[in-house]
Write a protein that holds these residues in place. Structure first.
Motif, PDB file in Angstrom:
ATOM      1  N   SER A  92      -8.305 -56.817 -36.260  1.00 16.74           N
ATOM      2  CA  SER A  92      -7.143 -56.987 -35.402  1.00 16.74           C
ATOM      3  C   SER A  92      -5.897 -57.087 -36.265  1.00 16.74           C
ATOM      4  N   ARG A  93      -4.762 -56.906 -35.626  1.00 21.93           N
ATOM      5  CA  ARG A  93      -3.494 -56.838 -36.362  1.00 21.93           C
ATOM      6  C   ARG A  93      -2.449 -57.636 -35.610  1.00 21.93           C
TER       7      ARG A  93
ATOM      8  N   GLN B 294       3.141 -55.357 -50.697  1.00 31.00           N
ATOM      9  CA  GLN B 294       2.269 -56.332 -51.340  1.00 31.00           C
ATOM     10  C   GLN B 294       1.285 -56.865 -50.302  1.00 31.00           C
ATOM     11  N   LEU B 295       0.050 -57.048 -50.727  1.00 25.97           N
ATOM     12  CA  LEU B 295      -1.010 -57.508 -49.832  1.00 25.97           C
ATOM     13  C   LEU B 295      -1.637 -58.770 -50.409  1.00 25.97           C
ATOM     14  N   ALA B 296      -1.746 -59.793 -49.574  1.00 20.35           N
ATOM     15  CA  ALA B 296      -2.341 -61.055 -50.016  1.00 20.35           C
ATOM     16  C   ALA B 296      -3.514 -61.382 -49.114  1.00 20.35           C
ATOM     17  N   GLU B 297      -4.696 -61.422 -49.712  1.00 23.76           N
ATOM     18  CA  GLU B 297      -5.919 -61.652 -48.951  1.00 23.76           C
ATOM     19  C   GLU B 297      -6.347 -63.107 -49.045  1.00 23.76           C
ATOM     20  N   SER B 298      -7.076 -63.542 -48.029  1.00 23.46           N
ATOM     21  CA  SER B 298      -7.668 -64.871 -48.050  1.00 23.46           C
ATOM     22  C   SER B 298      -8.856 -64.897 -47.111  1.00 23.46           C
ATOM     23  N   GLY B 299      -9.704 -65.915 -47.275  1.00 20.64           N
ATOM     24  CA  GLY B 299     -10.784 -66.124 -46.324  1.00 20.64           C
ATOM     25  C   GLY B 299     -12.182 -65.836 -46.813  1.00 20.64           C
ATOM     26  N   GLY B 300     -12.345 -65.362 -48.022  1.00 23.38           N
ATOM     27  CA  GLY B 300     -13.689 -65.096 -48.515  1.00 23.38           C
ATOM     28  C   GLY B 300     -14.428 -66.378 -48.827  1.00 23.38           C
ATOM     29  N   GLY B 301     -15.713 -66.257 -49.190  1.00 18.51           N
ATOM     30  CA  GLY B 301     -16.487 -67.418 -49.551  1.00 18.51           C
ATOM     31  C   GLY B 301     -17.972 -67.176 -49.429  1.00 18.51           C
TER      32      GLY B 301
ATOM     33  N   ARG C 230     -13.812 -65.120 -41.471  1.00 22.34           N
ATOM     34  CA  ARG C 230     -12.654 -64.317 -41.101  1.00 22.34           C
ATOM     35  C   ARG C 230     -11.787 -64.104 -42.330  1.00 22.34           C
ATOM     36  N   LEU C 231     -11.540 -62.855 -42.628  1.00 20.91           N
ATOM     37  CA  LEU C 231     -10.641 -62.495 -43.714  1.00 20.91           C
ATOM     38  C   LEU C 231      -9.252 -62.204 -43.158  1.00 20.91           C
ATOM     39  N   SER C 232      -8.244 -62.591 -43.923  1.00 21.14           N
ATOM     40  CA  SER C 232      -6.859 -62.326 -43.546  1.00 21.14           C
ATOM     41  C   SER C 232      -6.174 -61.548 -44.655  1.00 21.14           C
TER      42      SER C 232
ATOM     43  N   ASN D 181     -19.071 -61.384 -38.058  1.00 26.18           N
ATOM     44  CA  ASN D 181     -20.104 -62.203 -37.425  1.00 26.18           C
ATOM     45  C   ASN D 181     -21.480 -61.664 -37.794  1.00 26.18           C
ATOM     46  N   SER D 182     -22.490 -62.480 -37.573  1.00 26.71           N
ATOM     47  CA  SER D 182     -23.882 -62.087 -37.852  1.00 26.71           C
ATOM     48  C   SER D 182     -24.009 -61.494 -39.245  1.00 26.71           C
ATOM     49  N   LEU D 183     -23.462 -62.173 -40.207  1.00 23.35           N
ATOM     50  CA  LEU D 183     -23.434 -61.650 -41.568  1.00 23.35           C
ATOM     51  C   LEU D 183     -24.834 -61.546 -42.154  1.00 23.35           C
ATOM     52  N   LYS D 184     -25.000 -60.507 -42.970  1.00 24.49           N
ATOM     53  CA  LYS D 184     -26.280 -60.223 -43.608  1.00 24.49           C
ATOM     54  C   LYS D 184     -26.110 -60.249 -45.130  1.00 24.49           C
ATOM     55  N   PRO D 185     -27.170 -60.467 -45.863  1.00 28.78           N
ATOM     56  CA  PRO D 185     -27.057 -60.439 -47.331  1.00 28.78           C
ATOM     57  C   PRO D 185     -26.456 -59.139 -47.853  1.00 28.78           C
TER      58      PRO D 185
END
Length: 115
Positions: A70-71, A3-10, A19-21, A83-87
């Motif tokens: 990273s893990r 099972q995978l649980a993601e978080s951190g979007g927005g 940062r996504l986890s 980082n340096s996110l683009k549209p």
């Protein structure tokens, strides 16, 4: 089963960071590769980055130099530092785990880069 649980979007402005986890649970000992894919509206799902058990990483050309993966093997969690996110990074981001015969997917987390 994994099972995978993601978080951190927005929502973030261009040039910003997120940062996504992705926390894995279940039969995690069989996971060979974990990674992140993304899918923008009207486009196919594409690999963003992945990390193998031994630490080897792969990145899409479009994110090299901006994203890192990273893990944490103690927490069974994979992180995607963006980082340096683009549209054009706007998409639903999915965590992926591969055990050999089987792939597992998270539910996805929305990342929107806009001013």
């Amino acid at each position: 089963q994994v099972q995978l649980a993601e978080s951190g979007g927005g929502l973030v402005q261009p040039g910003g960071s997120l940062r996504l986890s992705c926390a894995a649970s279940g039969t995690i000992s069989r996971i060979a590769v974990m990674g992140w894919y993304r899918q923008a509206p009207g486009k196919e799902r594409e690999l963003v980055a992945r990390i193998f058990t031994g630490g080897t990483t792969n990145f899409a050309d479009s994110v090299k130099g901006r994203f890192t993966i990273s893990r944490d093997n103690i927490k069974n969690t994979v992180y995607l530092q963006m980082n340096s996110l683009k549209p054009e990074d706007t998409a639903v981001y999915y965590c992926n785990a591969f055990t050999g015969p089987t792939e597992y997917w998270g539910q996805g987390t929305q990342v929107t880069v806009s001013s």
